[in-house]
Design an enzyme around this catalytic site. Structure first.
Site, PDB file in Angstrom:
ATOM      1  N   GLU A  41       0.835  -1.196   0.000  1.00 23.29           N
ATOM      2  CA  GLU A  41       0.000   0.000   0.000  1.00 23.29           C
ATOM      3  C   GLU A  41       0.876   1.255   0.000  1.00 23.29           C
ATOM      4  O   GLU A  41       1.912   1.303   0.664  1.00 23.29           O
ATOM      5  CB  GLU A  41      -0.899  -0.014   1.242  1.00 23.29           C
ATOM      6  CG  GLU A  41      -1.864   1.147   1.346  1.00 23.29           C
ATOM      7  CD  GLU A  41      -2.704   1.092   2.619  1.00 23.29           C
ATOM      8  OE1 GLU A  41      -3.809   1.652   2.613  1.00 23.29           O
ATOM      9  OE2 GLU A  41      -2.243   0.500   3.627  1.00 23.29           O
ATOM     10  N   LYS A 112      -9.973   1.321  -2.322  1.00 25.93           N
ATOM     11  CA  LYS A 112     -10.133   0.820  -0.958  1.00 25.93           C
ATOM     12  C   LYS A 112     -11.506   1.180  -0.387  1.00 25.93           C
ATOM     13  O   LYS A 112     -11.916   2.347  -0.403  1.00 25.93           O
ATOM     14  CB  LYS A 112      -9.025   1.398  -0.078  1.00 25.93           C
ATOM     15  CG  LYS A 112      -8.964   0.843   1.341  1.00 25.93           C
ATOM     16  CD  LYS A 112      -7.792   1.477   2.076  1.00 25.93           C
ATOM     17  CE  LYS A 112      -7.619   0.944   3.474  1.00 25.93           C
ATOM     18  NZ  LYS A 112      -6.513   1.638   4.178  1.00 25.93           N
ATOM     19  N   CYS A 153      -5.201  -3.313   3.056  1.00 25.01           N
ATOM     20  CA  CYS A 153      -4.897  -3.009   4.453  1.00 25.01           C
ATOM     21  C   CYS A 153      -6.088  -3.174   5.406  1.00 25.01           C
ATOM     22  O   CYS A 153      -6.458  -4.289   5.752  1.00 25.01           O
ATOM     23  CB  CYS A 153      -4.291  -1.615   4.559  1.00 25.01           C
ATOM     24  SG  CYS A 153      -3.352  -1.340   6.092  1.00 25.01           S
TER      25      CYS A 153
END
Length: 267
Positions: A41, A112, A153
């Site tokens: 990321e 995301k 994440c």
């Protein structure tokens, strides 16, 4: 299918980060000849401040990071899952994964979904939503005959996303991350192994490592490949570097046959 994970310690110099990413990709290709390479990321810029974050973002297909990864994928005839980078789309900014196929063309784009707004046990405050907008789409892509699912994440804490990826046919799930040291030391491996076991997929968790923001923030690293039974089969050492593993996709079929949880869901 062979994979290589690239663990980085990205800082606030985009040019230096891109140079490091390219070097590590070139080394992985030369040493391991993988089919799929994964970056962490925010591989291109891991700094602070809204203005700095936005200034180092990109519009696609423009931008240094986009062009670099596209070129490397084509040069090496490899699929590159380019971690994530800040994407500008109109007045909004997203934490976005771009995947490039062996021809260098964009294969998938994932924004995301779950944003990291947390006060960590160590007292550090993170407010990703102050700068980043939330994505909405569940995304998969193909590497040969293998379907790969996308997450980033903080997504790892929300198992419903991973069940959706599994239901859409993913046999491999990729999670680029910049997982914090304070949460990572207790939760990173536990959560990643749990998602692999629940989905019965190979789970590729690829992290940033060591300090950034002039030592004020730390990432856990410990990038790893986890098999569908939940075993860690490859892991990076502390620091910048790579690890690789050959995935036996027949093992996915066997595990799903031995414990057919996908047929047993009630809720």
């Amino acid at each position: 299918m062979k994979v290589s994970l690239v663990q980085m310690n990205s800082q606030d110099s985009k040019a230096a980060n891109l140079e490091t990413a390219a070097r590590l990709i070139n080394e992985a290709v030369a040493n391991e000849a993988p089919d799929l390479i994964v970056l962490p990321e925010y591989y291109a810029f891991l700094g602070e401040g809204r203005d700095n974050i936005y200034a180092n973002g990109e519009t696609f297909p423009d931008g240094d990071g986009y062009r670099l990864m596209s070129g490397l994928a084509a040069k090496h005839s490899v699929t590159i899952h380019a971690g994530s980078i800040v994407e500008q789309d109109g007045n909004k900014y997203y934490n976005t994964t771009i995947v490039f196929g062996p021809d260098g063309k964009e294969l998938a784009k994932y924004r995301k979904i779950h944003l990291f707004d947390v006060d960590t046990p160590g007292g550090t405050i993170y407010r990703e939503s102050d700068t980043i907008s939330r994505g909405e789409e569940v995304v998969t892509y193909q590497v040969g005959d293998t379907k790969v699912g996308c997450a980033i994440c903080y997504d790892v804490r929300f198992p419903e996303l991973f069940r959706k990826l599994r239901d859409e046919g993913a046999e491999v799930i990729v999670l680029p991350a910049a997982f914090t040291l304070m949460t990572g030391k207790d939760h990173w491996e536990v959560l990643a192994r749990a998602r692999a076991i629940e989905t019965q997929t190979y789970f590729l968790a690829v992290g940033q490592t060591l300090s950034h923001a002039e030592g004020r923030k730390w990432c856990w690293g410990h990038s790893m490949v986890i098999d569908p039974w939940g075993h860690v089969v490859a892991q990076c050492s502390d620091g910048v570097g790579t690890t690789s593993s050959k995935l036996n996709l027949g093992h996915v079929t066997k595990v799903r046959g031995d414990v057919p949880v996908a047929r047993h869901h009630v809720l």
